[in-house]
Write an enzyme that holds these catalytic residues in place. Structure first.
Site, mmCIF file in Angstrom:
data_model
loop_
_atom_site.group_PDB
_atom_site.id
_atom_site.type_symbol
_atom_site.label_atom_id
_atom_site.label_comp_id
_atom_site.label_asym_id
_atom_site.label_seq_id
_atom_site.Cartn_x
_atom_site.Cartn_y
_atom_site.Cartn_z
ATOM 1 N N PHE A 141 25.528 23.254 -18.131
ATOM 2 C CA PHE A 141 24.906 21.627 -18.412
ATOM 3 C C PHE A 141 25.908 21.216 -19.310
ATOM 4 O O PHE A 141 25.775 21.444 -20.553
ATOM 5 C CB PHE A 141 23.860 21.761 -18.645
ATOM 6 C CG PHE A 141 23.211 20.471 -18.629
ATOM 7 C CD1 PHE A 141 22.721 19.831 -17.328
ATOM 8 C CD2 PHE A 141 23.133 19.863 -19.812
ATOM 9 C CE1 PHE A 141 22.258 18.359 -17.546
ATOM 10 C CE2 PHE A 141 22.888 18.379 -20.104
ATOM 11 C CZ PHE A 141 22.432 17.521 -18.696
ATOM 12 N N ASP A 226 31.123 23.581 -25.994
ATOM 13 C CA ASP A 226 30.015 22.651 -25.832
ATOM 14 C C ASP A 226 29.083 23.182 -26.884
ATOM 15 O O ASP A 226 28.245 23.868 -26.302
ATOM 16 C CB ASP A 226 29.823 22.397 -24.664
ATOM 17 C CG ASP A 226 28.717 21.440 -24.417
ATOM 18 O OD1 ASP A 226 27.983 21.096 -25.452
ATOM 19 O OD2 ASP A 226 28.623 20.615 -23.509
ATOM 20 N N LYS A 255 23.501 15.627 -29.828
ATOM 21 C CA LYS A 255 22.129 15.915 -30.100
ATOM 22 C C LYS A 255 21.783 15.628 -31.676
ATOM 23 O O LYS A 255 21.526 14.755 -32.189
ATOM 24 C CB LYS A 255 21.607 16.920 -29.397
ATOM 25 C CG LYS A 255 21.769 16.925 -27.876
ATOM 26 C CD LYS A 255 20.908 17.824 -27.075
ATOM 27 C CE LYS A 255 20.750 17.418 -25.624
ATOM 28 N NZ LYS A 255 21.518 18.239 -24.954
#
Ligand SMILES: *Cc1c(COP(=O)(O)O)cnc(C)c1O
Length: 401
Positions: A141, A226, A255
């Protein structure tokens, strides 16, 4: 109708149904707790998918944001502003890297990493024009843009959005042989999550990340980690890669970098890699804005002491010990994760992840299912041990009913 029902009905009438939220309507929040429109309190064990590592309404972050709101919030990158240099310097330091390219959302930072790798491939590695390939992992993802979903293996994320962006090769996550075989002289990067969050908090086999590091170094290929969800304290270290003693060529961050206050993301790498960009070749109106920099600077200062990482490690050990006990009892089939981050596979007979999440909500604990019967537990790192134990008690109640 209750205030909750009214709010949900009108959200459903006027917003696209691209999400299926739990039926709770939050009105305020502090630390690890959220309060809904009817005054009920809930323990937040999701923390905005790790965007809220420092908790709701964190004093230091709110104060930093407020002070910056009163000075200057946006200049665009047409001009310098007085928080930008500090932000880039401190973030590069935290990552032991040299250069930062700031964006806003995680997906934009991943797009930036893809563009960087391709440009590096053509300009530095010497890959023939248009031939660059990036290797990614199954069940990844990395975000929701058209290019990123082009290399997703999740039909829900991908269906009906073609034509898809070419130039990506998908190999099974955790499989070094497949990775080696997929590499050619046109491979410019390997892009992976050091722990796959959305896939259900999948930790790769020991030795995988060092193996990726070795292979990419041997073949002159960029290793892009990531760490948007795994990074910035969540796993008990600043970066999940550190657990395996691995330093990638590029971190992709997002985030928690915005402290749950504003969206802040970045690509962090070396000068020969990020140095491929010249003025006008990439950018973002809001990327690196003064408000974002002010909040992120405070996030970086908090991470520099190591206390949040330590807390995540200690509470994480406790969390995994307790979840491990549950795994012996039949209600839980498997527990994975690191630090304050766990994917819990519930026995399918007890319900879907969604049903378990709804039952936990009735017990005043908020989590989110990932796939099938898996729930993810990722509390704010500032949660108290007592609150965490209370949440685990509620989980036991739900699993035994
Ligand atoms: C959330 C996430 C993204 C996308 O971030 P957005 O801010 O939602 O665009 C990318 N990669 C990983 C690993 C993520 O967890």
């Amino acid at each position: 109708m209750s205030a909750t029902e009214t709010a949900i009905a009108s959200a459903e009438a006027h917003s696209a149904h691209n999400y299926h939220p739990l039926p709770v309507v939050v009105a305020s929040a502090e630390g690890a707790w959220m309060t809904d429109v009817e005054g009920r309190r809930y323990l937040d064990l999701l923390a905005g998918y790790s965007a809220l590592n420092f908790g709701h309404g964190n004093r230091r972050l709110i104060d930093a944001a407020k002070a910056q709101l009163e000075r200057v919030t946006l200049t665009s990158r047409a001009f310098h502003h007085d928080r930008f240099a500090d932000f880039c310097t401190r973030l590069a330091e935290l990552c032991s890297m040299e250069m930062v390219l700031p964006m806003n959302t995680g997906a934009e930072a991943v797009e930036t990493a893809v563009k960087t790798a391709r440009k590096w491939g053509y300009r530095v590695k010497g890959v023939p024009d248009g031939m660059a390939k990036i290797i990614v992992a199954s069940d990844n993802f990395h975000g929701r843009t058209t290019t990123i979903i082009s290399f997703s293996t999740d039909p829900e994320a991908r269906a009906d959005y073609g034509p898809y962006t070419p130039g990506f090769e998908i190999v099974p996550y955790g499989d070094l042989t497949a990775l080696r075989e997929a590499m050619t002289e046109n491979t410019v990067a390997v892009l992976i999550e050091p722990i796959q969050g959305e896939a259900g908090v999948l930790v790769p086999p020991a030795g995988y990340l060092p193996g990726v590091r070795e292979l990419t170094r041997e073949r002159n290929v960029l290793f892009i980690a990531d760490e948007i969800q795994s990074g910035l304290g969540r796993t008990g270290k600043t970066f999940a890669c550190e657990h395996e003693g691995v330093v990638p060529d590029m971190y992709v961050l997002g985030k928690a970098l915005g402290g749950g206050v504003v969206p802040v993301s970045a690509v962090v790498s070396s000068a020969d890699i990020l140095g491929v960009f010249k003025p006008g070749e990439h950018g973002s109106t809001f990327g690196g804005n003064p408000l974002a920099c002010a909040v992120a600077l405070e996030v970086i200062a908090m991470l520099r002491t190591g206390e949040y990482q330590e807390r995540a490690a200690e509470l994480g050990d406790h969390l995994h010990r307790e979840l491990g006990l549950l795994a012996g009892g039949g209600a839980v089939e498997a527990v994975r994760g690191r630090g304050l981050w766990a994917g819990v596979d519930i026995a399918p007979a007890l319900g879907t992840g969604r049903e378990i999440s709804e039952r936990l909500m009735e017990e005043r604990v908020l989590v989110k299912d990932t796939h099938g019967s898996t729930i993810r537990i990722a509390p704010p790192l500032v949660i108290s041990k007592e609150d965490l134990d209370w949440g685990l008690d509620r989980l036991r109640t739900v699993l035994s009913s």
